[in-house]
Design an enzyme around this catalytic site. Structure first.
Site, PDB file in Angstrom:
ATOM      1  N   ASN A 120     104.568  23.088   9.434  1.00  0.00           N
ATOM      2  CA  ASN A 120     104.711  21.643   9.303  1.00  0.00           C
ATOM      3  C   ASN A 120     103.346  20.937   9.436  1.00  0.00           C
ATOM      4  O   ASN A 120     102.309  21.592   9.410  1.00  0.00           O
ATOM      5  CB  ASN A 120     105.730  21.064  10.277  1.00  0.00           C
ATOM      6  CG  ASN A 120     106.559  19.963   9.623  1.00  0.00           C
ATOM      7  OD1 ASN A 120     106.008  19.091   8.964  1.00  0.00           O
ATOM      8  ND2 ASN A 120     107.869  20.002   9.796  1.00  0.00           N
ATOM      9  N   ARG A 121     103.370  19.625   9.585  1.00  0.00           N
ATOM     10  CA  ARG A 121     102.137  18.843   9.426  1.00  0.00           C
ATOM     11  C   ARG A 121     101.414  18.556  10.725  1.00  0.00           C
ATOM     12  O   ARG A 121     102.037  18.377  11.767  1.00  0.00           O
ATOM     13  CB  ARG A 121     102.474  17.514   8.729  1.00  0.00           C
ATOM     14  CG  ARG A 121     102.908  17.727   7.303  1.00  0.00           C
ATOM     15  CD  ARG A 121     103.427  16.479   6.640  1.00  0.00           C
ATOM     16  NE  ARG A 121     103.748  16.772   5.242  1.00  0.00           N
ATOM     17  CZ  ARG A 121     104.867  17.408   4.863  1.00  0.00           C
ATOM     18  NH1 ARG A 121     105.759  17.779   5.754  1.00  0.00           N
ATOM     19  NH2 ARG A 121     105.069  17.670   3.587  1.00  0.00           N
ATOM     20  N   HIS A 146     101.389  23.493   7.071  1.00  0.00           N
ATOM     21  CA  HIS A 146     101.763  24.905   7.058  1.00  0.00           C
ATOM     22  C   HIS A 146     100.606  25.882   7.244  1.00  0.00           C
ATOM     23  O   HIS A 146     100.504  26.897   6.538  1.00  0.00           O
ATOM     24  CB  HIS A 146     102.513  25.234   5.759  1.00  0.00           C
ATOM     25  CG  HIS A 146     103.894  24.625   5.683  1.00  0.00           C
ATOM     26  ND1 HIS A 146     104.619  24.235   6.779  1.00  0.00           N
ATOM     27  CD2 HIS A 146     104.695  24.328   4.606  1.00  0.00           C
ATOM     28  CE1 HIS A 146     105.786  23.744   6.404  1.00  0.00           C
ATOM     29  NE2 HIS A 146     105.859  23.779   5.097  1.00  0.00           N
ATOM     30  N   HIS A 220     110.182  30.198   5.535  1.00  0.00           N
ATOM     31  CA  HIS A 220     110.342  29.148   4.536  1.00  0.00           C
ATOM     32  C   HIS A 220     111.189  29.590   3.341  1.00  0.00           C
ATOM     33  O   HIS A 220     110.841  29.305   2.184  1.00  0.00           O
ATOM     34  CB  HIS A 220     108.967  28.667   4.074  1.00  0.00           C
ATOM     35  CG  HIS A 220     108.914  27.238   3.677  1.00  0.00           C
ATOM     36  ND1 HIS A 220     109.673  26.719   2.650  1.00  0.00           N
ATOM     37  CD2 HIS A 220     108.202  26.192   4.168  1.00  0.00           C
ATOM     38  CE1 HIS A 220     109.411  25.432   2.515  1.00  0.00           C
ATOM     39  NE2 HIS A 220     108.522  25.081   3.427  1.00  0.00           N
ATOM     40  N   SER A 221     112.317  30.253   3.604  1.00  0.00           N
ATOM     41  CA  SER A 221     113.197  30.629   2.485  1.00  0.00           C
ATOM     42  C   SER A 221     113.916  29.410   1.942  1.00  0.00           C
ATOM     43  O   SER A 221     114.319  28.515   2.691  1.00  0.00           O
ATOM     44  CB  SER A 221     114.236  31.660   2.957  1.00  0.00           C
ATOM     45  OG  SER A 221     113.621  32.920   3.066  1.00  0.00           O
ATOM     46  N   TYR A 222     114.072  29.385   0.622  1.00  0.00           N
ATOM     47  CA  TYR A 222     114.860  28.356  -0.061  1.00  0.00           C
ATOM     48  C   TYR A 222     116.192  28.999  -0.441  1.00  0.00           C
ATOM     49  O   TYR A 222     116.209  29.958  -1.214  1.00  0.00           O
ATOM     50  CB  TYR A 222     114.176  27.913  -1.360  1.00  0.00           C
ATOM     51  CG  TYR A 222     112.968  27.052  -1.221  1.00  0.00           C
ATOM     52  CD1 TYR A 222     111.774  27.549  -0.707  1.00  0.00           C
ATOM     53  CD2 TYR A 222     112.991  25.723  -1.627  1.00  0.00           C
ATOM     54  CE1 TYR A 222     110.645  26.747  -0.605  1.00  0.00           C
ATOM     55  CE2 TYR A 222     111.863  24.919  -1.537  1.00  0.00           C
ATOM     56  CZ  TYR A 222     110.694  25.437  -1.023  1.00  0.00           C
ATOM     57  OH  TYR A 222     109.579  24.651  -0.936  1.00  0.00           O
ATOM     58  N   ASP A 292     113.641  15.754   4.345  1.00  0.00           N
ATOM     59  CA  ASP A 292     112.450  16.562   4.628  1.00  0.00           C
ATOM     60  C   ASP A 292     112.016  16.169   6.032  1.00  0.00           C
ATOM     61  O   ASP A 292     110.940  15.625   6.238  1.00  0.00           O
ATOM     62  CB  ASP A 292     111.361  16.271   3.586  1.00  0.00           C
ATOM     63  CG  ASP A 292     110.208  17.276   3.652  1.00  0.00           C
ATOM     64  OD1 ASP A 292     110.258  18.162   4.523  1.00  0.00           O
ATOM     65  OD2 ASP A 292     109.278  17.163   2.846  1.00  0.00           O
ATOM     66  N   GLN A 329     113.676  21.889  10.573  1.00  0.00           N
ATOM     67  CA  GLN A 329     113.307  21.063   9.429  1.00  0.00           C
ATOM     68  C   GLN A 329     114.302  21.375   8.323  1.00  0.00           C
ATOM     69  O   GLN A 329     114.396  22.516   7.857  1.00  0.00           O
ATOM     70  CB  GLN A 329     111.877  21.392   8.969  1.00  0.00           C
ATOM     71  CG  GLN A 329     111.374  20.557   7.803  1.00  0.00           C
ATOM     72  CD  GLN A 329     110.635  19.278   8.227  1.00  0.00           C
ATOM     73  OE1 GLN A 329     110.476  19.026   9.432  1.00  0.00           O
ATOM     74  NE2 GLN A 329     110.190  18.495   7.280  1.00  0.00           N
ATOM     75  N   GLU A 357     114.206  25.335   8.375  1.00  0.00           N
ATOM     76  CA  GLU A 357     113.038  25.932   9.031  1.00  0.00           C
ATOM     77  C   GLU A 357     113.083  25.624  10.525  1.00  0.00           C
ATOM     78  O   GLU A 357     112.842  24.492  10.926  1.00  0.00           O
ATOM     79  CB  GLU A 357     111.753  25.355   8.433  1.00  0.00           C
ATOM     80  CG  GLU A 357     111.659  25.446   6.922  1.00  0.00           C
ATOM     81  CD  GLU A 357     110.686  24.414   6.352  1.00  0.00           C
ATOM     82  OE1 GLU A 357     109.538  24.332   6.808  1.00  0.00           O
ATOM     83  OE2 GLU A 357     111.094  23.665   5.460  1.00  0.00           O
TER      84      GLU A 357
HETATM   85  C1  GLA Z   1     108.037  21.869   3.999  1.00  0.00           C
HETATM   86  C2  GLA Z   1     107.579  20.480   4.075  1.00  0.00           C
HETATM   87  C3  GLA Z   1     107.829  19.800   2.785  1.00  0.00           C
HETATM   88  C4  GLA Z   1     107.200  20.544   1.656  1.00  0.00           C
HETATM   89  C5  GLA Z   1     107.701  21.925   1.625  1.00  0.00           C
HETATM   90  C6  GLA Z   1     107.006  22.704   0.550  1.00  0.00           C
HETATM   91  O1  GLA Z   1     109.403  21.964   4.084  1.00  0.00           O
HETATM   92  O2  GLA Z   1     108.149  19.750   5.119  1.00  0.00           O
HETATM   93  O3  GLA Z   1     107.334  18.493   2.821  1.00  0.00           O
HETATM   94  O4  GLA Z   1     105.826  20.556   1.843  1.00  0.00           O
HETATM   95  O5  GLA Z   1     107.494  22.535   2.877  1.00  0.00           O
HETATM   96  O6  GLA Z   1     106.877  21.995  -0.627  1.00  0.00           O
END
Ligand code: GLA
Length: 392
Positions: A120-121, A146, A220-222, A292, A329, A357
């Protein structure tokens, strides 16, 4: 033949005594072919490719007896494939991914990857420890995201495979050097993926450092539980066991306050479709371009507990997430824009995958009221998240 092969697999991972037991057990199953088909968990290693630096990347396929199969590549510790049965018993792909190492090495939104050193940020890419300011690359204007441009998602991990009871285990290791991506301290990281026979996949994160640093690891799996990647995930029903949210400002950095989810689009305490409120007029949804955000999970004093779930009715697949982390997240794939290739043709369109996440709250190193993400020498960072699949 089968027996020999399986015993060979056992050699690297079992003590001599237990290996004999394993071989005996296998010999027994050799006399009873129907038991051989219901074989124990398997681990298959294969070469996946080579990075431009000449590092070999391997792929490990872990299978259990219940139709679940997970592929992990040593590049980024990425889950490149995850197959899970639907309600008819058919095992199908449920994670977004690519078909080659080349594609994973191109810029992409962290498909399936391990994220570190700080998931995260971090606001403006700066934080201070013991009076010293550290500067990180700004890879998500105006913030650091990340773990940096290479982070832990674009490096090659070493791997050790093992079998424990009826679980298949892959233990990955990466040593992040002092000041790598701007973070202080040599950090030794282990991430252990364990595929169990109850269709759960555990992710155990462990780390130690030789200098004070910050750590926030995640996966970070989608997911798209329908297995139809041309379909957005808006019909998935999400539950998040959280009374509060970590609200963010426009650059997705927390305001520092926690807010109640009651009467907001962020209330997922009862199962709700992703699409139900995602287009509502709401400042937080506007800031996130959808979901998000990090939710403040309930029962933080309880250790590992239920955190969130996702259910998709046509397939009947249910994913439950358990964790000991304070936050999760939930990201609704808002940046997917139809430019990334699917495995077998076509592209991943807007919101065709979602992420859950587990983690500490964003920007914790700069937020004095958030649980700490500082790791000191002599301390063990240890946290576990389980992704449990079933049908209903
Ligand atoms: C995380 C972030 C999102 C984005 C994704 C990847 O989930 O919170 O804002 O950056 O990764 O695109």
């Amino acid at each position: 033949m089968n027996v020999v092969k399986r015993c060979i697999y056992g050699i690297s991972i079992l003590s001599l005594a237990s290996m004999n037991v394993q071989c005996k057990r296998d010999n027994k199953t050799a006399d009873a072919p129907q038991e051989v088909t219901a074989a124990a968990v398997t681990i298959e290693k294969s070469a996946y490719g080579t990075t431009p630096k000449g590092e070999q990347v391997d792929s490990y396929k872990l299978t259990n007896q219940k139709g679940m199969e997970v592929n992990i590549i040593t590049y980024g510790g990425i889950i490149s494939s995850l197959k899970v049965p639907n309600k008819a018993g058919k095992s199908e792909e449920v994670v977004l991914g690519f078909s080659s190492l080349e594609q994973y090495m191109k810029p992409n939104p962290y498909f399936g990857a391990l994220i570190g050193r700080y998931g995260n940020r971090i606001a403006k890419g700066k934080f201070t420890l013991d009076g010293k300011e550290y500067s990180l690359a700004i890879n998500n204007e105006p913030n650091a995201l990340h773990g940096g441009p290479e982070g832990f998602h674009r490096v090659v991990w070493t791997a050790e495979e093992a079998k424990a009871g009826d679980s298949a285990v892959l233990k990955l290791k990466y040593v992040s050097k002092d000041m790598e991506e701007g973070y202080p301290g040599n950090l030794t990281v282990f991430v252990t993926y364990t595929l169990n026979n109850d269709n759960s996949l555990d992710v155990l994160y462990e780390a130690t450092t030789d200098k004070k640093t910050v750590v926030n690891l995640t996966q970070h799996s989608y997911f798209n539980l329908s297995s139809d990647f041309s379909k957005p995930i808006l019909d998935h029903e999400i539950t998040i066991d959280a009374d509060q949210l970590v609200p963010v400002a426009a650059t997705l950095i927390p305001t520092g306050k926690l807010t109640d989810v009651t009467n907001t689009p962020f209330d997922f305490r009862k199962a709700k479709k992703v699409g139900a409120d995602i287009e509502a007029k709401d400042e937080q949804l506007k800031n996130g371009l959808g979901y998000d955000h990090c939710w403040v999970l309930n029962n933080q004093d309880k250790g590992a507990r239920f955190a969130a779930s996702a259910y998709e009715a046509t397939s009947g697949r249910l994913l439950e997430v358990y964790t000991d982390q304070p936050g999760i997240q939930f990201y609704s794939g808002n940046f997917l824009d139809g430019t990334l290739p699917m495995r077998a043709g076509g592209t991943y369109a807007h919101r065709t995958g979602f992420c859950l996440e587990t983690q500490h709250y964003p920007d914790s190193p700069n937020q004095k009221d958030f649980p700490t993400t500082v790791l000191n020498p002599g301390e063990n960072y240890k946290t576990k998240t389980s992704f449990k699949f079933s049908v209903k």
